[in-house]
Write a protein that holds these residues in place. Structure first.
Motif, PDB file in Angstrom:
ATOM      1  N   ALA A  44       0.830  -1.209   0.000  1.00 46.60           N
ATOM      2  CA  ALA A  44       0.000   0.000   0.000  1.00 46.60           C
ATOM      3  C   ALA A  44       0.861   1.255   0.000  1.00 46.60           C
ATOM      4  O   ALA A  44       0.597   2.212  -0.736  1.00 46.60           O
ATOM      5  CB  ALA A  44      -0.937  -0.013   1.203  1.00 46.60           C
ATOM      6  N   VAL A  45       1.919   1.259   0.824  1.00 41.20           N
ATOM      7  CA  VAL A  45       2.813   2.419   0.886  1.00 41.20           C
ATOM      8  C   VAL A  45       3.508   2.631  -0.454  1.00 41.20           C
ATOM      9  O   VAL A  45       3.612   3.762  -0.949  1.00 41.20           O
ATOM     10  CB  VAL A  45       3.839   2.238   2.019  1.00 41.20           C
ATOM     11  N   VAL A  46       3.975   1.539  -1.058  1.00 38.90           N
ATOM     12  CA  VAL A  46       4.631   1.645  -2.360  1.00 38.90           C
ATOM     13  C   VAL A  46       3.666   2.201  -3.402  1.00 38.90           C
ATOM     14  O   VAL A  46       4.032   3.053  -4.232  1.00 38.90           O
ATOM     15  CB  VAL A  46       5.179   0.268  -2.801  1.00 38.90           C
ATOM     16  N   VAL A  49       3.178   6.018  -2.728  1.00 34.76           N
ATOM     17  CA  VAL A  49       4.375   6.764  -3.117  1.00 34.76           C
ATOM     18  C   VAL A  49       4.489   6.825  -4.638  1.00 34.76           C
ATOM     19  O   VAL A  49       4.863   7.863  -5.210  1.00 34.76           O
ATOM     20  CB  VAL A  49       5.631   6.111  -2.498  1.00 34.76           C
ATOM     21  N   GLY A  50       4.136   5.732  -5.321  1.00 38.28           N
ATOM     22  CA  GLY A  50       4.178   5.731  -6.774  1.00 38.28           C
ATOM     23  C   GLY A  50       3.214   6.733  -7.384  1.00 38.28           C
ATOM     24  O   GLY A  50       3.563   7.446  -8.344  1.00 38.28           O
ATOM     25  N   VAL A  51       1.998   6.815  -6.832  1.00 37.46           N
ATOM     26  CA  VAL A  51       1.013   7.779  -7.345  1.00 37.46           C
ATOM     27  C   VAL A  51       1.496   9.213  -7.120  1.00 37.46           C
ATOM     28  O   VAL A  51       1.382  10.075  -8.007  1.00 37.46           O
ATOM     29  CB  VAL A  51      -0.349   7.544  -6.676  1.00 37.46           C
ATOM     30  N   GLU A  56       3.775  14.316  -9.204  1.00 38.05           N
ATOM     31  CA  GLU A  56       4.827  15.338  -9.223  1.00 38.05           C
ATOM     32  C   GLU A  56       5.512  15.388 -10.588  1.00 38.05           C
ATOM     33  O   GLU A  56       5.816  16.473 -11.108  1.00 38.05           O
ATOM     34  CB  GLU A  56       5.853  15.029  -8.129  1.00 38.05           C
ATOM     35  N   LEU A  57       5.720  14.235 -11.176  1.00 35.45           N
ATOM     36  CA  LEU A  57       6.382  14.179 -12.485  1.00 35.45           C
ATOM     37  C   LEU A  57       5.547  14.862 -13.560  1.00 35.45           C
ATOM     38  O   LEU A  57       6.074  15.619 -14.388  1.00 35.45           O
ATOM     39  CB  LEU A  57       6.654  12.716 -12.843  1.00 35.45           C
ATOM     40  N   GLY A  71       2.203  20.256  -7.317  1.00 38.89           N
ATOM     41  CA  GLY A  71       2.597  18.894  -7.018  1.00 38.89           C
ATOM     42  C   GLY A  71       2.539  18.599  -5.534  1.00 38.89           C
ATOM     43  O   GLY A  71       2.351  19.491  -4.697  1.00 38.89           O
ATOM     44  N   PRO A  72       2.705  17.338  -5.170  1.00 41.11           N
ATOM     45  CA  PRO A  72       2.663  16.966  -3.752  1.00 41.11           C
ATOM     46  C   PRO A  72       3.773  17.602  -2.916  1.00 41.11           C
ATOM     47  O   PRO A  72       3.582  17.839  -1.727  1.00 41.11           O
ATOM     48  CB  PRO A  72       2.795  15.438  -3.784  1.00 41.11           C
TER      49      PRO A  72
END
Length: 285
Positions: A44-46, A49-51, A56-57, A71-72
């Motif tokens: 879930a954490v991964v 963080v991916g989202v 941000e990208l 962005g975040p």
């Protein structure tokens, strides 16, 4: 004289698999496994963080102006620029959401059980409840403010109105799904009506009730924010409105991220309680 049959040294399957020799004659040993709950939490954490990284990208690649999207990283910076401001307002929203969720859960379970055990009430009130549920809760918020004022109570009742319906439907569906074989077994053993309700029917309906609770807790947080939108001078809903009026997108997205964190935390708390109370469901991956 017959020859004695040699006795084979049989090894249990689990031990044979664990200590089976690997290539080269050495014993293969399996390392310790991560518990299923910890593994799911890491995944879930991964995923989160991916989202956030993708968000941000996209903002950086498209070079979007700050008045359109941030962005975040900007949202996190806005949060840590005045953390007490966000924490104090988040605490107010959490209180309103939990009060609404608690009241909505109590009334929802009682009403769902009444619909199941009282057929006359089910025939007359179930369609009415469905019709009321179709009304947007934003439209009901001003009515609660007229009834209960501009304080804590009106926001809690808006949260209750939103959290109420999933519990009603899931409680009714859970009780309706009890197999007839279990009911017949209870009658054969001359179980009282109270014992049938508490030992069989409600136990069987608990997974469905907890599913409704997981849905309702996030809706209750949203309901509290809706109440703060209509008539609030504090809480995360007020923070979002104030940031919108000032075109302060970093603060607005910081409030969104705090709301998401609150909803996710409360969801996992209910899921943890369900795991403890429903051990027979733990094998579901």
């Amino acid at each position: 004289m017959s020859q004695a049959t040699p006795v084979k040294n049989e090894v249990p399957l689990g031990i044979a698999e664990t200590h089976a020799p690997s290539q080269g004659g050495q014993t293969a040993r399996r390392g310790p496994r991560m518990p299923q709950g910890a593994s799911n939490a890491v995944k879930a954490v991964v995923g989160i963080v991916g989202v956030l990284a993708l968000w941000e990208l996209v903002v950086r690649l498209l070079q979007l102006p700050d008045y359109l999207m941030v962005g975040p990283i900007s949202a996190v910076e806005a949060f840590f620029s005045r953390p007490s401001y966000f924490v104090e307002n988040a605490f107010i929203t959490v209180q309103e959401a939990l009060a609404g969720f608690g009241l909505g859960t109590l009334l929802g379970v009682v009403c769902g059980a009444a619909l199941y055990y009282i057929p006359a009430m089910r025939h007359f009130l179930y369609p009415t409840l469905i019709a009321i549920d179709t009304i947007p809760k934003v439209a009901l918020a001003p009515l609660f403010i007229v009834w209960f004022g501009f304080g804590f109570e009106s926001k809690a009742f808006v949260a209750m109105a939103i959290a109420f319906f999933p519990l009603v439907i899931n409680t009714f569906d859970g009780l309706s799904s009890v197999p007839n074989e279990l009911k017949e077994l209870a009658r054969i053993n001359k179980a009282s009506r109270w014992m049938q309700m508490t030992k069989i029917e409600f136990i069987y309906a608990l997974p469905s009730i907890f599913t409704g609770a997981k849905i309702s807790i996030s809706l209750a947080v949203g309901g509290a924010v809706v109440g703060e939108f209509i008539a609030g001078s504090s809480g995360l809903g007020y923070v979002i409105l104030l940031a919108n009026s000032q075109v302060d997108l970093p603060s607005m997205f910081a409030a969104f991220m705090v709301l998401a964190t609150i909803s996710l935390t409360l969801f996992f708390v209910i899921n943890m309680v369900a795991t403890k109370l429903l051990p027979w469901r733990n094998n579901v991956k």
